[in-house]
Scaffold this active site. Structure first.
Site, PDB file in Angstrom:
ATOM      1  N   ARG A 136      48.199 -12.905  -0.094  1.00 19.34           N
ATOM      2  CA  ARG A 136      49.456 -12.391   0.903  1.00 19.34           C
ATOM      3  C   ARG A 136      50.258 -13.692   1.093  1.00 19.34           C
ATOM      4  NH1 ARG A 136      50.454  -7.080   4.449  1.00 19.34           N
ATOM      5  NH2 ARG A 136      48.422  -5.717   3.665  1.00 19.34           N
ATOM      6  N   LYS A 171      46.909  -7.237   7.645  1.00 18.64           N
ATOM      7  CA  LYS A 171      46.047  -7.438   6.738  1.00 18.64           C
ATOM      8  C   LYS A 171      46.547  -9.626   5.746  1.00 18.64           C
ATOM      9  CE  LYS A 171      45.666  -3.059   6.053  1.00 18.64           C
ATOM     10  NZ  LYS A 171      46.444  -1.683   5.507  1.00 18.64           N
ATOM     11  N   GLU A 222      40.777   3.320  22.892  1.00 23.83           N
ATOM     12  CA  GLU A 222      39.789   3.663  21.636  1.00 23.83           C
ATOM     13  C   GLU A 222      38.255   2.362  22.349  1.00 23.83           C
ATOM     14  OE1 GLU A 222      41.925   4.652  17.115  1.00 23.83           O
ATOM     15  OE2 GLU A 222      40.661   2.724  17.371  1.00 23.83           O
ATOM     16  N   LYS A 223      37.614   2.493  21.592  1.00 26.52           N
ATOM     17  CA  LYS A 223      36.446   2.053  22.283  1.00 26.52           C
ATOM     18  C   LYS A 223      36.457   0.806  20.339  1.00 26.52           C
ATOM     19  CE  LYS A 223      31.067   2.186  21.429  1.00 26.52           C
ATOM     20  NZ  LYS A 223      30.824   1.611  22.646  1.00 26.52           N
ATOM     21  N   VAL A 249      51.324  -1.678   0.906  1.00 24.65           N
ATOM     22  CA  VAL A 249      51.705  -3.110   0.015  1.00 24.65           C
ATOM     23  C   VAL A 249      50.926  -3.820  -0.357  1.00 24.65           C
ATOM     24  CG1 VAL A 249      52.314  -5.488   1.326  1.00 24.65           C
ATOM     25  CG2 VAL A 249      52.512  -3.985   2.881  1.00 24.65           C
ATOM     26  N   GLU A 257      43.189   5.056   6.380  1.00 25.82           N
ATOM     27  CA  GLU A 257      42.678   4.435   6.543  1.00 25.82           C
ATOM     28  C   GLU A 257      40.970   4.134   7.945  1.00 25.82           C
ATOM     29  OE1 GLU A 257      46.602   0.956   6.262  1.00 25.82           O
ATOM     30  OE2 GLU A 257      45.449   1.586   8.174  1.00 25.82           O
ATOM     31  N   GLY A 262      49.505   0.253  12.115  1.00 26.69           N
ATOM     32  CA  GLY A 262      49.712  -0.694  11.360  1.00 26.69           C
ATOM     33  C   GLY A 262      49.850  -2.314  12.376  1.00 26.69           C
ATOM     34  N   GLY A 263      48.354  -1.894  13.098  1.00 25.91           N
ATOM     35  CA  GLY A 263      47.946  -3.174  14.294  1.00 25.91           C
ATOM     36  C   GLY A 263      49.036  -3.683  14.988  1.00 25.91           C
ATOM     37  N   ARG A 317      52.793   6.501   2.881  1.00 24.52           N
ATOM     38  CA  ARG A 317      53.715   6.150   2.345  1.00 24.52           C
ATOM     39  C   ARG A 317      53.391   5.055   1.366  1.00 24.52           C
ATOM     40  NH1 ARG A 317      52.604   1.596   4.247  1.00 24.52           N
ATOM     41  NH2 ARG A 317      52.120   0.902   6.733  1.00 24.52           N
TER      42      ARG A 317
END
Lengths: 443, 125
Positions: free
Chosen positions: A335, A236, A199-200, A293, A274, A163-164, A290
């Protein structure tokens, strides 16, 4: 059908889930912290129990307290919403042990996808492209060697993150060792684990995700895709459904990938797979096990109430069709976030046009607690084309009035007025770069 | 006598000021003794300390002590004033102050939420 459901969450998503329960004549139980005594979701519930103080570690993350409320209220299911305990395999297990249905996938699948490095490995084993990088590596020398092969810039990711969260960027080989140390320390304190992987950084990546739902027998149906490329520091800000800037062939490719990932694993309930989309290729990023949002944009275009569908499938009162629902038009969600606390932090004005969908847990006059996430409202518009949807969002945001709390409303208005947004000429990093380099942007 | 009637009787009795009571209704018999603290209590009311509200530390079921706490009874800091049963575990609720019990706000077996007032203690009395 279930008779009574406990919603182990707060704010807008608790209200959202209760709305679907009402449609199905299911009684609702809210649990809340002392900071949320006067909250909308507490008033909306048929029953409400205070389970702890403001700190979420002792209230919304208090597994025993939430379950005790469920037992005292005789609920037959728990809906975790998103965040808090939504991806907590232990809590899912505890619910089952108390004879309460967990509205989500099996604990072992929550654990698998919650361990981001294990999820990468799993996706790769199912023949899905993953972002070039490593598995969990402990040894500094091994990490340095892998980093040399991958090239810079690269990302250090916490395996228990997602989730970032728990990500550090390394731009130069000289920074690697010190950043690794910082990353390990951070992930240890934030997630109680030092597991990290590399990770690249993909060039000009867009964030494209697929909404899925699984029935009790683990049959999977894809409910559509979303573009969530507009982000600030990996969070996001604006989401769309469907993803307007991919082709029909690419959309089919996504559906095939999701089925390859989940067919036969027994996935139940809602989930989002994702991907990052870079140079015409999709790379598996992570899966959230789950309700998400931004599910509202998918609902707006498909006409589905996906929470209601989830409840019907979980109680075996509906069957999944074979067809991907045909989407209508383009939906965009903004948002509206709180950007800082101001004095009393009370929404003296909180008004939206009536012809758009607004998911919120607040009303005019409410005080906004500062202990939880910054989301104030999700504003969702729909129109036949992408351009019309953008225009509708511009008109809608112009009519939104919020006072008493500092928000990102000005920034949202600025984004939807730009040409690069309208024409889809942006990546997951564009907004961060604009905020850094273009002083006319509200920060 | 059914459960509801019994509960009603207990509530009614709680409001009355007595030391000894004997109730006989058909084949139902109840004899009650309460410590005589009235005089002491009135006296202490004159030297009023602060009222300390003992709140529930968690959601659960409230259980009184074997000898239930009585209004007017003296409690010391750290003394167990009741228990909260949560997820089959019994958690002792202790008094944060020394003083006299002024009000008992919940019944044995009652569901209590986090932060719910359980007992009022007049401090220092």
């Amino acid at each position: 059908m279930f008779k009574k459901i406990l919603i182990a969450n707060r704010g807008e998503i608790a209200c959202r889930i209760m709305a679907s329960c009402r449609q199905l004549n299911i009684r609702t139980v809210a649990v809340y912290s002392t900071a949320d005594r006067a909250a909308q979701f507490v008033q909306m519930a048929d029953e409400a129990y205070c389970i702890g103080p403001a700190a979420s570690s002792e209230s919304y993350l208090n597994r025993e307290g939430i379950l005790m409320a469920g037992i005292l209220a005789h609920v037959d299911a728990v809906h975790p919403g998103y965040g808090f305990l939504a991806e907590d395999a232990l809590f899912a297990q505890m619910c089952a042990q108390c004879g309460i249905t967990w509205l989500g996938p099996q604990p072992k699948l929550i654990s698998l996808m919650g361990d981001k490095a294990a999820a990468r490995k799993f996706a790769a084993s199912r023949g899905i492209a993953i972002i070039p990088g490593t598995y969990v590596l402990e040894d500094i020398e091994q990490l340095q060697q892998s980093a040399r092969k991958m090239g810079y810039p690269l990302l250090i990711k916490a395996s228990q993150g997602g989730g970032g969260k728990g990500i550090r960027i390394v731009n130069h080989p000289d920074e690697l060792e010190s950043q690794l140390m910082v990353a390990k320390r951070e992930t240890d304190s934030a997630f109680g684990s030092t597991a990290i992987y590399l990770e690249k950084v993909l060039k000009n990546a867009r964030h494209i995700e697929v909404q899925v739902i699984g029935d009790q027998d683990g049959r999977i149906l894809v409910l559509g895709d979303r573009d969530c490329t507009m982000q600030i520091r990996r969070q996001k800000v604006i989401e769309e459904s469907p993803a307007s800037f991919i082709t029909a062939a690419q959309r089919r490719e996504l559906v095939v990938a999701v089925h390859r990932l989940l067919d036969g694993v027994g996935y139940q309930g809602l989930g989002t797979v994702e991907f990052l989309f870079s140079e015409d290729r999709f790379y598996f990023l992570e899966m959230n096990t789950r309700l998400q949002v931004e599910h509202g944009v998918t609902e707006t275009t498909t006409g589905l109430d996906i929470v209601m569908l989830q409840l019907q499938l979980a109680s075996r009162e509906a069957r999944l069709g074979h067809q991907v629902p045909e989407g209508q038009g383009v939906a965009i969600e903004c948002r509206l976030n709180m950007t800082g606390a101001t004095g009393e932090n009370r929404l003296t004005k909180f008004e939206f046009p009536r012809d758009v969908r607004v998911d919120t847990g607040y009303a005019s006059g409410d005080q906004v607690p500062t202990y939880y996430d910054a989301l104030l409202a999700k504003i969702i518009v729909v129109a036949p084309t992408h351009r019309q949807a953008v225009e509708k969002m511009q008109a809608t945001l112009a009519q939104v009035e919020v006072t008493g709390v500092a928000t990102n409303l000005t920034l949202l208005r600025q984004i939807v007025a730009t040409n690069w947004y309208l024409n889809g000429k942006f990546s997951v990093q564009t907004l961060d770069e604009r905020l850094k380099n273009d002083k006319s942007f509200a920060n | 006598m059914n459960e509801q009637q019994l509960k009603q009787l207990i509530t009614d009795l709680a409001a009355l000021d007595f030391v000894h009571a004997k109730i006989k209704l058909d084949d139902f018999e109840l004899e009650l003794e309460r410590p005589d603290t009235t005089s002491q209590f009135t006296q202490q009311k004159q030297t009023r300390g602060d009222v300390i509200v003992v709140k529930s530390p968690m959601i659960g079921i409230f259980h009184v002590n074997e000898a239930p706490l009585q209004v007017g009874q003296r409690v010391e800091t750290g003394m167990t004033v009741g228990q909260i049963e949560s997820m089959k575990l019994f958690n002792e609720v202790t008094s944060p102050a020394s003083g006299i019990v002024e009000r008992v706000l919940c019944e044995d077996g009652q569901t209590v939420e986090y932060d719910q007032p359980l007992i009022e203690i007049r401090e220092g009395a």
